[in-house]
Design an enzyme around this catalytic site. Structure first.
Site, PDB file in Angstrom:
ATOM      1  N   HIS A  76     -11.067   0.513  10.678  1.00 62.89           N
ATOM      2  CA  HIS A  76     -10.182   1.970  11.241  1.00 62.89           C
ATOM      3  C   HIS A  76     -11.095   1.399  12.288  1.00 62.89           C
ATOM      4  O   HIS A  76     -12.084   1.683  13.481  1.00 62.89           O
ATOM      5  CB  HIS A  76     -10.854   3.096  10.476  1.00 62.89           C
ATOM      6  CG  HIS A  76     -10.091   2.871   9.043  1.00 62.89           C
ATOM      7  ND1 HIS A  76     -10.756   3.173   8.030  1.00 62.89           N
ATOM      8  CD2 HIS A  76      -8.876   3.148   8.889  1.00 62.89           C
ATOM      9  CE1 HIS A  76      -9.876   3.988   7.289  1.00 62.89           C
ATOM     10  NE2 HIS A  76      -8.844   3.129   7.750  1.00 62.89           N
ATOM     11  N   TYR A 100       0.573  -1.703   0.116  1.00 58.24           N
ATOM     12  CA  TYR A 100       0.414   0.419  -0.215  1.00 58.24           C
ATOM     13  C   TYR A 100       1.233   1.249  -0.244  1.00 58.24           C
ATOM     14  O   TYR A 100       0.854   2.277  -0.794  1.00 58.24           O
ATOM     15  CB  TYR A 100      -0.988  -0.180   1.236  1.00 58.24           C
ATOM     16  CG  TYR A 100      -0.808   1.176   1.892  1.00 58.24           C
ATOM     17  CD1 TYR A 100      -2.225   1.446   0.157  1.00 58.24           C
ATOM     18  CD2 TYR A 100      -1.558   2.016   2.951  1.00 58.24           C
ATOM     19  CE1 TYR A 100      -2.857   3.193   1.081  1.00 58.24           C
ATOM     20  CE2 TYR A 100      -2.052   3.037   2.849  1.00 58.24           C
ATOM     21  CZ  TYR A 100      -3.949   3.959   1.591  1.00 58.24           C
ATOM     22  OH  TYR A 100      -3.575   5.316   2.026  1.00 58.24           O
TER      23      TYR A 100
HETATM   24  N1  UDP Z   1      -6.731  -1.548  15.975  1.00 55.67           N
HETATM   25  C1  UDP Z   1      -6.778  -1.845  16.512  1.00 55.67           C
HETATM   26  N2  UDP Z   1      -7.965  -2.724  16.885  1.00 55.67           N
HETATM   27  C2  UDP Z   1      -8.520  -2.919  15.439  1.00 55.67           C
HETATM   28  C3  UDP Z   1      -8.231  -1.436  14.134  1.00 55.67           C
HETATM   29  C4  UDP Z   1      -7.233  -1.031  13.967  1.00 55.67           C
HETATM   30  O1  UDP Z   1      -6.147  -1.909  17.857  1.00 55.67           O
HETATM   31  O2  UDP Z   1      -9.289  -3.557  15.092  1.00 55.67           O
HETATM   32  C5  UDP Z   1      -4.927  -0.045  16.010  1.00 55.67           C
HETATM   33  C6  UDP Z   1      -4.431  -0.879  14.715  1.00 55.67           C
HETATM   34  O3  UDP Z   1      -3.370  -1.536  14.764  1.00 55.67           O
HETATM   35  C7  UDP Z   1      -3.763   1.308  14.373  1.00 55.67           C
HETATM   36  C8  UDP Z   1      -4.456   1.917  15.312  1.00 55.67           C
HETATM   37  O4  UDP Z   1      -6.278   0.593  15.681  1.00 55.67           O
HETATM   38  O5  UDP Z   1      -2.553   0.473  15.715  1.00 55.67           O
HETATM   39  C9  UDP Z   1      -5.059   2.479  13.731  1.00 55.67           C
HETATM   40  O6  UDP Z   1      -5.385   2.215  12.759  1.00 55.67           O
HETATM   41  P1  UDP Z   1      -6.202   1.698  11.544  1.00 55.67           P
HETATM   42  O7  UDP Z   1      -6.605   0.551  11.196  1.00 55.67           O
HETATM   43  O8  UDP Z   1      -6.960   3.385  12.387  1.00 55.67           O
HETATM   44  O9  UDP Z   1      -5.893   3.648  10.978  1.00 55.67           O
HETATM   45  P2  UDP Z   1      -4.334   2.402  10.275  1.00 55.67           P
HETATM   46  O10 UDP Z   1      -2.723   3.169  11.790  1.00 55.67           O
HETATM   47  O11 UDP Z   1      -3.514   1.045  10.003  1.00 55.67           O
HETATM   48  O12 UDP Z   1      -3.675   3.599   8.988  1.00 55.67           O
END
Ligand code: UDP
Length: 335
Positions: free
Chosen positions: A198, A150
């Site tokens: 997210h 990505y």
């Molecule tokens: N996260 C989590 N549980 C979930 C989804 C996300 O603990 O069900 C954590 C993920 O590992 C990251 C943070 O939340 O550390 C933000 O993740 P998100 O997917 O929202 O955005 P990214 O940082 O991947 O763009």
């Protein structure tokens, strides 16, 4: 709402690729409120027709040259491009989809734009182009070494845009989002991904009862509470940065990349704690393993956007971001 401070702004014709998606739909609404003439091109593979609140809507894929020719022949001042595949995990499993959609189709779009004399472009890039942070907060000088397909697809387009500028005077602004979150403060729009991946919408679904619990991906990171730290930026602030970037290009500014965040990091546990306060609901948690490809901490240094674009986040508080997202979630939950 933003003030219209450039008289000519009301006549700008803007093509928004992916205007039916989460960020694109908020942008279309803002451009409409600012008086622009907006056309959305979206294939509705993940967006929603009813999220396009103003302007003209055309259903089609932006990698389709014939559709692009038909659309672009109407004449536009600039193009904003939000139609990307954005899931890190999926990009590892199916890189072909990511290179095709995020790189190949975007190059088709850029060439069609050149052919039709449209040479101003706002590109949705990402903090994922940086990879593992070497220092924090991350400014625009930080090395870009993405650690997943990505991030690599987004960096490739950034690099292509640099080359197009040097060769063809094609002007672009690359906006590297950290974590886009929140919802339209007027309650008309919000996040509706399927599947939702997210953190904030998932936490709020666990609060509203649409989901049994939130899984915390890893508690053994080198952060104060062991969970990952991210920089959450309100969708409205993200869109206002796009508007200022558009104005800069329309006023003859050079191509530029900007990092967009609030400069404040919040842990996954911190987000859950704030969401419990905002919603008044107990949020069930299940602790799970780390998610592949997640850096421990990503925090933006957005001073360049503040200095050069005059951007100033208006909704910087995490509680405000979560409050607007909660307003949207309660609407979805009651449907
Ligand atoms: N996260 C989590 N549980 C979930 C989804 C996300 O603990 O069900 C954590 C993920 O590992 C990251 C943070 O939340 O550390 C933000 O993740 P998100 O997917 O929202 O955005 P990214 O940082 O991947 O763009």
């Amino acid at each position: 709402m933003l003030k219209i401070d450039t008289p000519k702004a009301s006549s700008w014709k803007i093509l928004v690729i992916g205007g039916a998606g989460y960020i694109g739909s908020h942008m279309v609404k803002m451009l409409g409120q600012l008086g622009c003439r907006v056309t959305t091109l979206d294939d509705l593979s993940s967006g929603h027709r009813d999220a396009v609140l103003c302007g003209e809507f055309i259903q089609g894929n932006f990698g389709d040259r014939a559709i692009l020719n038909a659309v672009l022949s109407r004449g536009f001042d600039a193009v904003m491009h939000f139609a990307s595949l954005i899931q890190v995990g999926e990009s590892v499993q199916s890189p072909d989809k990511y290179y095709r959609n995020n790189v190949t189709y975007t190059l088709v779009l850029l060439d069609a734009m050149r052919q039709h004399g449209v040479k101003k472009f706002i590109f949705s890039s990402t903090a994922a182009t940086f990879g593992e942070p070497q220092y924090s907060p991350i400014d625009e000088q930080h090395p870009q070494q993405p650690i997943n397909p990505y991030g690599r697809t987004k960096l490739m387009v950034e690099q292509a845009l640099g080359d197009y500028d040097r060769a063809y005077e094609f002007k672009s602004v690359c906006l590297r989002y950290f974590n886009a979150a929140g919802a339209d403060p007027e309650g008309q729009l919000g996040e509706r991904h399927d599947p939702e991946t997210h953190l904030i919408p998932l936490v709020l679904q666990a609060a509203s009862g649409r989901r049994r619990h939130i899984s915390v991906f890893g508690r053994d990171y080198e952060t104060p509470d062991g969970t990952c730290i991210r920089d959450y930026i309100h969708i409205q602030d993200l869109c206002s940065a796009h508007w200022l970037a558009l104005k800069s290009l329309m006023n003859g500014a050079d191509s530029q990349a900007y990092n967009l965040g609030n400069g404040n990091g919040f842990s996954v546990q911190g987000v859950i704690d704030t969401a419990e306060i905002v919603t008044g609901c107990k949020i069930p948690i299940v602790n799970g393993p780390r998610r592949a490809g997640d850096p421990a901490s990503l925090v933006a240094d957005s001073r360049l956007a503040q200095e050069k674009l005059g951007w100033k986040p208006q909704y910087a508080e995490l509680a405000t971001i979560i409050k607007d997202a909660w307003n949207w979630e309660t609407r979805l939950a009651s449907r």
